[in-house]
Design a protein around this motif. Structure first.
Motif, PDB file in Angstrom:
ATOM      1  N   SER A 225     -58.984  59.972 -95.418  1.00  0.00           N
ATOM      2  CA  SER A 225     -57.842  59.174 -95.400  1.00  0.00           C
ATOM      3  C   SER A 225     -56.623  59.453 -94.415  1.00  0.00           C
ATOM      4  N   ILE A 226     -56.794  60.693 -93.999  1.00  0.00           N
ATOM      5  CA  ILE A 226     -55.977  61.263 -93.041  1.00  0.00           C
ATOM      6  C   ILE A 226     -56.483  60.777 -91.628  1.00  0.00           C
ATOM      7  N   ILE A 227     -57.697  60.676 -91.510  1.00  0.00           N
ATOM      8  CA  ILE A 227     -58.314  60.228 -90.067  1.00  0.00           C
ATOM      9  C   ILE A 227     -57.723  58.820 -89.968  1.00  0.00           C
ATOM     10  N   GLN A 228     -58.116  57.852 -91.147  1.00  0.00           N
ATOM     11  CA  GLN A 228     -57.792  56.614 -91.154  1.00  0.00           C
ATOM     12  C   GLN A 228     -56.250  56.233 -90.740  1.00  0.00           C
ATOM     13  N   LEU A 229     -55.460  56.900 -91.337  1.00  0.00           N
ATOM     14  CA  LEU A 229     -54.005  56.863 -91.227  1.00  0.00           C
ATOM     15  C   LEU A 229     -53.585  57.153 -89.608  1.00  0.00           C
ATOM     16  N   VAL A 230     -54.149  58.126 -89.168  1.00  0.00           N
ATOM     17  CA  VAL A 230     -54.215  58.487 -87.578  1.00  0.00           C
ATOM     18  C   VAL A 230     -54.382  57.463 -86.853  1.00  0.00           C
ATOM     19  N   ARG A 231     -55.967  56.819 -87.219  1.00  0.00           N
ATOM     20  CA  ARG A 231     -56.367  55.782 -86.580  1.00  0.00           C
ATOM     21  C   ARG A 231     -55.532  54.334 -86.646  1.00  0.00           C
ATOM     22  N   ASN A 232     -55.050  54.280 -87.503  1.00  0.00           N
ATOM     23  CA  ASN A 232     -54.028  53.135 -87.898  1.00  0.00           C
ATOM     24  C   ASN A 232     -52.683  53.167 -87.187  1.00  0.00           C
ATOM     25  N   GLY A 233     -52.575  54.445 -86.311  1.00  0.00           N
ATOM     26  CA  GLY A 233     -51.184  54.629 -85.769  1.00  0.00           C
ATOM     27  C   GLY A 233     -50.153  55.220 -86.653  1.00  0.00           C
ATOM     28  N   LEU A 234     -50.219  55.594 -87.696  1.00  0.00           N
ATOM     29  CA  LEU A 234     -49.334  56.148 -88.511  1.00  0.00           C
ATOM     30  C   LEU A 234     -49.020  57.464 -88.448  1.00  0.00           C
ATOM     31  N   GLY A 235     -49.506  58.311 -87.480  1.00  0.00           N
ATOM     32  CA  GLY A 235     -48.895  59.603 -87.240  1.00  0.00           C
ATOM     33  C   GLY A 235     -49.961  60.404 -86.307  1.00  0.00           C
ATOM     34  N   VAL A 236     -49.980  61.584 -86.283  1.00  0.00           N
ATOM     35  CA  VAL A 236     -50.804  62.359 -85.666  1.00  0.00           C
ATOM     36  C   VAL A 236     -51.152  63.555 -86.758  1.00  0.00           C
ATOM     37  N   SER A 237     -52.355  64.276 -86.569  1.00  0.00           N
ATOM     38  CA  SER A 237     -52.594  65.456 -87.317  1.00  0.00           C
ATOM     39  C   SER A 237     -53.381  66.376 -86.670  1.00  0.00           C
ATOM     40  N   ILE A 238     -53.572  67.587 -87.562  1.00  0.00           N
ATOM     41  CA  ILE A 238     -54.167  68.619 -87.106  1.00  0.00           C
ATOM     42  C   ILE A 238     -55.364  68.970 -88.096  1.00  0.00           C
ATOM     43  N   VAL A 239     -56.712  68.919 -87.689  1.00  0.00           N
ATOM     44  CA  VAL A 239     -57.735  68.857 -88.468  1.00  0.00           C
ATOM     45  C   VAL A 239     -58.754  69.971 -88.082  1.00  0.00           C
ATOM     46  N   PRO A 240     -59.687  70.166 -88.959  1.00  0.00           N
ATOM     47  CA  PRO A 240     -60.804  71.113 -88.325  1.00  0.00           C
ATOM     48  C   PRO A 240     -61.499  70.583 -87.067  1.00  0.00           C
ATOM     49  N   SER A 241     -61.794  71.217 -86.155  1.00  0.00           N
ATOM     50  CA  SER A 241     -62.469  70.693 -85.217  1.00  0.00           C
ATOM     51  C   SER A 241     -63.977  69.998 -85.449  1.00  0.00           C
ATOM     52  N   SER A 242     -64.596  70.806 -86.587  1.00  0.00           N
ATOM     53  CA  SER A 242     -66.146  70.481 -87.032  1.00  0.00           C
ATOM     54  C   SER A 242     -66.040  68.844 -87.519  1.00  0.00           C
ATOM     55  N   ILE A 243     -65.017  68.343 -87.887  1.00  0.00           N
ATOM     56  CA  ILE A 243     -64.989  67.063 -88.321  1.00  0.00           C
ATOM     57  C   ILE A 243     -65.023  65.703 -87.460  1.00  0.00           C
ATOM     58  N   LYS A 244     -64.922  66.243 -86.107  1.00  0.00           N
ATOM     59  CA  LYS A 244     -64.809  65.090 -85.188  1.00  0.00           C
ATOM     60  C   LYS A 244     -66.155  64.465 -84.796  1.00  0.00           C
ATOM     61  N   ASN A 245     -67.009  65.163 -85.206  1.00  0.00           N
ATOM     62  CA  ASN A 245     -68.714  64.736 -85.167  1.00  0.00           C
ATOM     63  C   ASN A 245     -68.829  63.486 -86.225  1.00  0.00           C
ATOM     64  N   CYS A 246     -68.034  63.519 -87.196  1.00  0.00           N
ATOM     65  CA  CYS A 246     -68.238  62.650 -88.267  1.00  0.00           C
ATOM     66  C   CYS A 246     -67.214  61.315 -87.955  1.00  0.00           C
ATOM     67  N   HIS A 247     -66.397  61.120 -87.147  1.00  0.00           N
ATOM     68  CA  HIS A 247     -65.152  60.295 -86.977  1.00  0.00           C
ATOM     69  C   HIS A 247     -65.041  60.106 -85.651  1.00  0.00           C
ATOM     70  N   ARG A 248     -66.326  59.446 -85.090  1.00  0.00           N
ATOM     71  CA  ARG A 248     -66.315  58.641 -83.749  1.00  0.00           C
ATOM     72  C   ARG A 248     -65.709  57.576 -83.491  1.00  0.00           C
ATOM     73  N   TYR A 249     -64.389  57.211 -83.256  1.00  0.00           N
ATOM     74  CA  TYR A 249     -63.729  56.161 -82.911  1.00  0.00           C
ATOM     75  C   TYR A 249     -63.244  56.081 -81.725  1.00  0.00           C
ATOM     76  N   SER A 250     -63.276  54.883 -80.999  1.00  0.00           N
ATOM     77  CA  SER A 250     -62.795  54.753 -79.678  1.00  0.00           C
ATOM     78  C   SER A 250     -61.194  54.926 -79.508  1.00  0.00           C
ATOM     79  N   GLU A 251     -60.597  54.813 -80.525  1.00  0.00           N
ATOM     80  CA  GLU A 251     -59.173  54.937 -80.498  1.00  0.00           C
ATOM     81  C   GLU A 251     -58.592  56.142 -80.869  1.00  0.00           C
ATOM     82  N   LEU A 252     -59.440  57.251 -81.267  1.00  0.00           N
ATOM     83  CA  LEU A 252     -59.237  58.398 -81.557  1.00  0.00           C
ATOM     84  C   LEU A 252     -59.519  59.469 -80.437  1.00  0.00           C
ATOM     85  N   SER A 253     -58.681  60.571 -80.254  1.00  0.00           N
ATOM     86  CA  SER A 253     -58.922  61.727 -79.374  1.00  0.00           C
ATOM     87  C   SER A 253     -58.696  62.802 -80.197  1.00  0.00           C
ATOM     88  N   PHE A 254     -59.495  63.867 -79.705  1.00  0.00           N
ATOM     89  CA  PHE A 254     -59.250  64.985 -80.538  1.00  0.00           C
ATOM     90  C   PHE A 254     -59.248  66.074 -79.329  1.00  0.00           C
TER      91      PHE A 254
END
Length: 287
Positions: A225-254
C-alpha cells in the motif's frame, strides 16, 4: 474445583452481569449463580460484589481472574505444543512474516517445504513483529520473520540478513534527488505507528539525522500500500532496500541511504520446541 467452575467464573468476570454470562454460556441464571457460589465457598473468599444494580469483582476476584487467565493461556500453549508433537510433519505449520520482508525467498520456502513434506499444510500470516512475538511465545506460530529488536526469553532467533534503507519517490514528480534532505518538504508515507511503533520511530530518527522531522500525512500497515501511494504521487517514503526488487515500476526511483543505517531481519522460533520442519526451513533460508 472443576474446570466448569473456572469457565463460569471467567464468563461472569468478563460480562459483570449474571444474565448476560448465562446467555453466553447457554445455561439459565440460577445454575450459574450456584456454580459461582460453590467456587466462592471452596476458595473461602467472595469473588463478586452483587446488588440489584451491578456486579463488580472484589480485589480477590480481580487477582483470581488475572491468575486464572494466565494459567489457561499456559494450558492452551501446552495443548497446542502436544498437538504439534503428535502431528509431527503431517499436520499444520504456521509461518508469520511482515509485509516488508515478503520476497521470492519466502515463496520458495513454501515450495521447498511442500516438496519435502507433501502432507504438511502450510499457513502464512502477515502479522506485525509485536504480534508475532506474542504468538511465538504462546506456540501459535512455528516460525516468524520479524524485524529487530526482539526482547523475549521464550524465543530463539537467528539473523537472516541486514537490510539497509532507501528513499522511494515518484520520479515523474520529483527530479534529480541525491539525498534525503532534498525531500524534507515533501509529504511522507510511513508504516502505521500503532502497527509498527519501533520501525516508525526508526524512520523518524533517520530523518532527524538529516536535519528535519518528516511531515507524515499518510500511514499504512502494508508495504504494498505504501508503494502504491508513492507511485500515485501521494508522497515519498523510506523503505527497506530489499523490497525494491519486488516493486519495479518505471515511475519509481529508490535512493539507497547507505550502509550505516540498517535494520536486522530475524528468523524466530519458540524456545524448547524441537521441530524437524523448522530446522529445515531455517537451513533453507540461510543458504
Amino acid at each position: 474445583m472443576e474446570l466448569r467452575h473456572i469457565k463460569y467464573f471467567i464468563a461472569v468476570a468478563d460480562e459483570l452481569n449474571f444474565t448476560k454470562a448465562a446467555g453466553k454460556l447457554c445455561i439459565s441464571q440460577p445454575p450459574l449463580s450456584r456454580q459461582i457460589k460453590e467456587l466462592e465457598n471452596e476458595l473461602g473468599v467472595r469473588l463478586f460484589e452483587r446488588n440489584n444494580k451491578k456486579v463488580t469483582l472484589t480485589e480477590a476476584g480481580k487477582y483470581f481472574k488475572n491468575e486464572i487467565v494466565s494459567q489457561l493461556q499456559g494450558l492452551e500453549s501446552i495443548v497446542l505444543k502436544t498437538r504439534k508433537i503428535s502431528e509431527n510433519v503431517n499436520g499444520e505449520y504456521s509461518i508469520g512474516y511482515i509485509s516488508s520482508t515478503f520476497s521470492v525467498k519466502i515463496s520458495e520456502l513454501v515450495q521447498f517445504l511442500t516438496e519435502k513434506y507433501p502432507f504438511l499444510k502450510i499457513k502464512l500470516y502477515e502479522v506485525s513483529s509485536a504480534k508475532q512475538i506474542l504468538a511465538l511465545e504462546q506456540n501459535k506460530l512455528d516460525l516468524g520473520i520479524i524485524r529487530a529488536p526482539l526482547i523475549s526469553t521464550k524465543i530463539n532467533s537467528k539473523l537472516w540478513f541486514k537490510d539497509s534503507y532507501s528513499l522511494v519517490f515518484n520520479n515523474n514528480l520529483i527530479k534529480n534527488v541525491e539525498g534525503l534532505a532534498e525531500v524534507k518538504d515533501q509529504v511522507f508515507v510511513f508504516f502505521n505507528k500503532d502497527y509498527a511503533p519501533v520501525y516508525y520511530n526508526s524512520l523518524v530518527q533517520i530523518c532527524s539525522q538529516y536535519g528535519f522531522i518528516p511531515n507524515i500525512v499518510h500511514e499504512s500497515n502494508n508495504i504494498n500500500s505504501i508503494i502504491q501511494l508513492v507511485r500515485n504521487g501521494l508522497g515519498v517514503s523510506i523503505v527497506p532496500s530489499s523490497i525494491k526488487n519486488c516493486h519495479r515500476y518505471s515511475e519509481l526511483s529508490f535512493l539507497d541511504l547507505g550502509s550505516t543505517l540498517t535494520t536486522d531481519v530475524l528468523i524466530t522460533t519458540p524456545k524448547k520446541v524441537e521441530s524437524e520442519i523448522s530446522d529445515s526451513a531455517i537451513s533453507f533460508l540461510l543458504e
